[in-house]
Design a protein around this motif. Structure first.
Motif, PDB file in Angstrom:
ATOM      1  N   LEU A  21       0.830  -1.200   0.000  1.00  0.00           N
ATOM      2  CA  LEU A  21       0.000   0.000   0.000  1.00  0.00           C
ATOM      3  C   LEU A  21       0.865   1.251   0.000  1.00  0.00           C
ATOM      4  CD1 LEU A  21      -2.873   1.291   0.322  1.00  0.00           C
ATOM      5  CD2 LEU A  21      -2.405   1.267   2.768  1.00  0.00           C
ATOM      6  N   PHE A  22       1.892   1.295   0.852  1.00  0.00           N
ATOM      7  CA  PHE A  22       2.755   2.475   0.934  1.00  0.00           C
ATOM      8  C   PHE A  22       3.528   2.719  -0.355  1.00  0.00           C
ATOM      9  CE2 PHE A  22       3.332   2.239   5.830  1.00  0.00           C
ATOM     10  CZ  PHE A  22       2.099   2.836   5.997  1.00  0.00           C
ATOM     11  N   PHE A  23       4.130   1.684  -0.873  1.00  0.00           N
ATOM     12  CA  PHE A  23       4.997   1.856  -2.033  1.00  0.00           C
ATOM     13  C   PHE A  23       4.261   1.718  -3.358  1.00  0.00           C
ATOM     14  CE2 PHE A  23       8.016   0.758   1.336  1.00  0.00           C
ATOM     15  CZ  PHE A  23       8.846   1.856   1.238  1.00  0.00           C
ATOM     16  N   GLY A  24       3.028   1.270  -3.324  1.00  0.00           N
ATOM     17  CA  GLY A  24       2.247   1.148  -4.551  1.00  0.00           C
ATOM     18  C   GLY A  24       1.574   2.443  -4.942  1.00  0.00           C
ATOM     19  N   SER A  25       1.557   3.394  -4.029  1.00  0.00           N
ATOM     20  CA  SER A  25       0.917   4.666  -4.317  1.00  0.00           C
ATOM     21  C   SER A  25       1.981   5.754  -4.392  1.00  0.00           C
ATOM     22  CB  SER A  25      -0.130   4.935  -3.236  1.00  0.00           C
ATOM     23  OG  SER A  25       0.039   6.145  -2.634  1.00  0.00           O
ATOM     24  N   ASP A  26       1.782   6.693  -5.292  1.00  0.00           N
ATOM     25  CA  ASP A  26       2.761   7.767  -5.446  1.00  0.00           C
ATOM     26  C   ASP A  26       2.757   8.712  -4.252  1.00  0.00           C
ATOM     27  OD1 ASP A  26       3.591   6.829  -7.891  1.00  0.00           O
ATOM     28  OD2 ASP A  26       2.143   8.021  -9.002  1.00  0.00           O
ATOM     29  N   TYR A  27       1.577   8.955  -3.709  1.00  0.00           N
ATOM     30  CA  TYR A  27       1.442   9.884  -2.598  1.00  0.00           C
ATOM     31  C   TYR A  27       0.564   9.279  -1.507  1.00  0.00           C
ATOM     32  CZ  TYR A  27       3.055  12.981  -6.260  1.00  0.00           C
ATOM     33  OH  TYR A  27       3.762  13.542  -7.276  1.00  0.00           O
ATOM     34  N   PRO A  28       1.134   8.440  -0.628  1.00  0.00           N
ATOM     35  CA  PRO A  28       0.309   7.881   0.442  1.00  0.00           C
ATOM     36  C   PRO A  28      -0.128   8.999   1.395  1.00  0.00           C
ATOM     37  CG  PRO A  28       2.596   7.229   0.732  1.00  0.00           C
ATOM     38  CD  PRO A  28       2.512   7.970  -0.557  1.00  0.00           C
ATOM     39  N   THR A  29      -1.412   9.096   1.628  1.00  0.00           N
ATOM     40  CA  THR A  29      -1.926  10.154   2.482  1.00  0.00           C
ATOM     41  C   THR A  29      -1.741   9.795   3.949  1.00  0.00           C
ATOM     42  OG1 THR A  29      -4.119   9.174   2.383  1.00  0.00           O
ATOM     43  CG2 THR A  29      -3.609  10.879   0.757  1.00  0.00           C
ATOM     44  N   SER A  30      -1.832  10.802   4.785  1.00  0.00           N
ATOM     45  CA  SER A  30      -1.554  10.593   6.206  1.00  0.00           C
ATOM     46  C   SER A  30      -2.552   9.635   6.850  1.00  0.00           C
ATOM     47  CB  SER A  30      -1.538  11.918   6.951  1.00  0.00           C
ATOM     48  OG  SER A  30      -2.786  12.548   6.847  1.00  0.00           O
ATOM     49  N   ASN A  31      -3.810   9.621   6.385  1.00  0.00           N
ATOM     50  CA  ASN A  31      -4.773   8.710   6.999  1.00  0.00           C
ATOM     51  C   ASN A  31      -4.419   7.254   6.706  1.00  0.00           C
ATOM     52  OD1 ASN A  31      -5.493   8.938   4.309  1.00  0.00           O
ATOM     53  ND2 ASN A  31      -7.664   8.625   4.711  1.00  0.00           N
ATOM     54  N   LEU A  32      -3.915   6.954   5.514  1.00  0.00           N
ATOM     55  CA  LEU A  32      -3.466   5.593   5.211  1.00  0.00           C
ATOM     56  C   LEU A  32      -2.214   5.264   6.008  1.00  0.00           C
ATOM     57  CD1 LEU A  32      -3.832   5.421   1.335  1.00  0.00           C
ATOM     58  CD2 LEU A  32      -5.290   4.347   3.048  1.00  0.00           C
ATOM     59  N   TYR A  33      -1.314   6.201   6.070  1.00  0.00           N
ATOM     60  CA  TYR A  33      -0.048   5.986   6.748  1.00  0.00           C
ATOM     61  C   TYR A  33      -0.268   5.743   8.240  1.00  0.00           C
ATOM     62  CZ  TYR A  33       4.692   6.831   8.367  1.00  0.00           C
ATOM     63  OH  TYR A  33       5.909   6.709   8.965  1.00  0.00           O
ATOM     64  N   PHE A  34      -1.001   6.629   8.896  1.00  0.00           N
ATOM     65  CA  PHE A  34      -1.173   6.550  10.342  1.00  0.00           C
ATOM     66  C   PHE A  34      -1.913   5.278  10.753  1.00  0.00           C
ATOM     67  CE2 PHE A  34      -3.295   7.760  14.359  1.00  0.00           C
ATOM     68  CZ  PHE A  34      -2.156   7.991  15.107  1.00  0.00           C
TER      69      PHE A  34
END
Length: 63
Positions: free
Chosen positions: A39-52
């Motif tokens: 999920l993190f590396f498959g997206s160009d711009y992981p948003t903070s809600n996904l990250y957190f």
């Protein structure tokens, strides 16, 4: 690789049953990490809600 080995468990008879138990545990433990990393590396711009949310999921797994 471990997940594929589990799928071919019947053909790979050279491992004792206790080693299969370890392989199954490793697959269950590392599976969520694999999904989160994709999920993190498959997206160009992981948003903070996904990250957190996923960092908290990793913390729960480690605890």
């Amino acid at each position: 690789m471990s997940k594929r080995a589990l799928e071919a468990k019947d053909a790979l008879v050279f491992l004792p049953s206790e080693e299969w138990t370890i392989v199954e545990f490793v697959c269950r433990f590392l599976g969520p990490f694999h999904s989160i990393i994709k999920l993190f590396f498959g997206s160009d711009y992981p948003t903070s809600n996904l990250y957190f949310a996923n960092v908290l999921a990793i913390e729960k797994l480690l605890v």
